[in-house]
Write an enzyme that holds these catalytic residues in place. Sequence first.
Site, mmCIF file in Angstrom:
data_model
loop_
_atom_site.group_PDB
_atom_site.id
_atom_site.type_symbol
_atom_site.label_atom_id
_atom_site.label_comp_id
_atom_site.label_asym_id
_atom_site.label_seq_id
_atom_site.Cartn_x
_atom_site.Cartn_y
_atom_site.Cartn_z
ATOM 1 C CD GLU A 160 -2.878 -1.369 2.268
ATOM 2 O OE1 GLU A 160 -2.996 -0.434 3.075
ATOM 3 O OE2 GLU A 160 -3.500 -2.436 2.367
ATOM 4 C CG ASN A 205 -0.257 -6.867 -1.442
ATOM 5 O OD1 ASN A 205 -0.832 -7.522 -2.311
ATOM 6 N ND2 ASN A 205 -0.748 -6.716 -0.212
ATOM 7 C CG HIS A 245 -9.557 -5.828 0.550
ATOM 8 N ND1 HIS A 245 -9.712 -6.947 1.334
ATOM 9 C CD2 HIS A 245 -8.263 -5.451 0.676
ATOM 10 C CE1 HIS A 245 -8.556 -7.235 1.931
ATOM 11 N NE2 HIS A 245 -7.671 -6.341 1.542
ATOM 12 C CD GLU A 275 -4.235 -7.677 1.562
ATOM 13 O OE1 GLU A 275 -5.132 -6.992 2.098
ATOM 14 O OE2 GLU A 275 -3.019 -7.386 1.646
ATOM 15 C CG ASP A 277 -12.048 -9.289 1.849
ATOM 16 O OD1 ASP A 277 -12.023 -8.318 1.058
ATOM 17 O OD2 ASP A 277 -11.508 -9.249 2.969
HETATM 18 O O1 9MR Z 1 -6.897 -8.041 8.523
HETATM 19 C C1 9MR Z 1 -5.883 -7.261 9.118
HETATM 20 C C2 9MR Z 1 -6.321 -6.802 10.506
HETATM 21 O O2 9MR Z 1 -6.484 -7.923 11.358
HETATM 22 C C3 9MR Z 1 -5.282 -5.847 11.067
HETATM 23 O O3 9MR Z 1 -5.762 -5.311 12.297
HETATM 24 C C4 9MR Z 1 -4.970 -4.726 10.090
HETATM 25 C C5 9MR Z 1 -3.837 -3.830 10.578
HETATM 26 O O4 9MR Z 1 -2.642 -4.550 10.705
HETATM 27 O O5 9MR Z 1 -4.592 -5.266 8.841
HETATM 28 C C6 9MR Z 1 -5.566 -6.063 8.253
HETATM 29 O O6 9MR Z 1 -5.089 -6.537 7.005
HETATM 30 C C7 9MR Z 1 -4.840 -5.544 6.004
HETATM 31 C C8 9MR Z 1 -3.615 -5.966 5.228
HETATM 32 O O7 9MR Z 1 -2.519 -6.146 6.091
HETATM 33 C C9 9MR Z 1 -3.266 -4.956 4.157
HETATM 34 N N1 9MR Z 1 -4.407 -4.692 3.293
HETATM 35 C C10 9MR Z 1 -5.668 -4.380 3.965
HETATM 36 C C11 9MR Z 1 -6.003 -5.450 5.002
HETATM 37 C C12 9MR Z 1 -7.344 -5.154 5.659
HETATM 38 O O8 9MR Z 1 -7.286 -3.971 6.384
#
Ligand code: 9MR
Length: 367
Positions: A160, A205, A245, A275, A277
């Site tokens: 990101e 990513n 997403h 990722e 969903d």
């Molecule tokens: O699903 C993840 C959540 O449990 C965490 O609290 C959060 C922060 O670390 O990250 C979420 O996963 C993210 C991923 O690492 C990067 N892309 C977006 C995902 C959803 O927020």
Amino acid sequence: MRETEADRNGAMPTRRELLRGGAASVLAGAVPGSGSAQAAAQPIPFGSAAEIGAFREDARYREALKRYCDVIVPMNDLKWQALRHDRPRFDFSGADEIVAFAAANGKALRGHTLLWGEALPPWAKEIASRAEAERELVNHIEIVVDRYKGRIATWDVVNEVIKFEPEPGAPYRDTIWQRLLGPEHIEIAFRTAARVDPKARLVLNDFLFEEAAPAGAARRKVALDTFRRLKDKGIPVHGLGIQAHLYGEKELDLDGLQHFLRDLDALGLDVEITELDVIDWKLPADPARRDKLAADRVSGFLGAVVAAKQPKAIVTWGLTDRYSWVQDVFPRGDGARARPLPLDADYRQKPMMAVLERTRRGTAARK
Ligand code: 9MR
């Protein structure tokens, strides 16, 4: 493998029916390249992110990972926040547990993530100079990549980094890394990862490449520009992780996405869906209707992807609606539980699972 309650109760074909259709290796959790019985064309590897709390506490969750996944991604345990909560000492406890589980069950691993502007420990705010930022970043990547060398085959090296709505001259997110190191933070991360594990697949990513609003096209352009720059400088980079997403209520720019995939292909880059969903907060309440719409959204998206370029893997961000970030970040107005994933909260297969199966086996119905 036993026929489970979920098979018998779910709306999906039973295991026996699927076996008749020749899907045995999928249900056995076969790992591509493991020599197990497979159809002539290798199915696209399927995987999921594993959340450590559920992984530790819920035996059904571990069973589902074993049963469905070829690939596992520690959801949070390789982030700085998990590894570096104590500045001088690395804490690999959570990541090691998931890595050991993957090894014991013959699953491949993706590493998520070496550089991100979020999920940082509080002390990261103390990093004050360019030299200190570079030292910390390089040291972190050296230690983490080296520890899992030969075990984690693919890394989300940077996560990101593209600005939500990029503007000309301002392509990247305002993070501590961008502030202190400028765009070079991306190059430093890839160069370091490649030096430590030259065999690893190194991925950028990011999200919203399928977005129909102008930001989608702008984000695709930043990704392509970034890859061209890295390639021009001889920095090893192998692919793009498309998070996916997907918003249930939004139409996607599938033409733009396919064009983008072909441009990536022309640059010699792979893609992975990392990722997947469906954010279902705006979809109708009725669960069956909601699941159908979510499956259709995934089907449209993945159908467009595979028609333009075969992804190296398809990974969902969790497996079961029992545990998902969507419930926390995009709660529904009516209070109903979010249903973003291929298994419901009781581990029954939803229509999305059938779409994933058809897509990865290349048997998706043609329109
Ligand atoms: O699903 C993840 C959540 O449990 C965490 O609290 C959060 C922060 O670390 O990250 C979420 O996963 C993210 C991923 O690492 C990067 N892309 C977006 C995902 C959803 O927020």
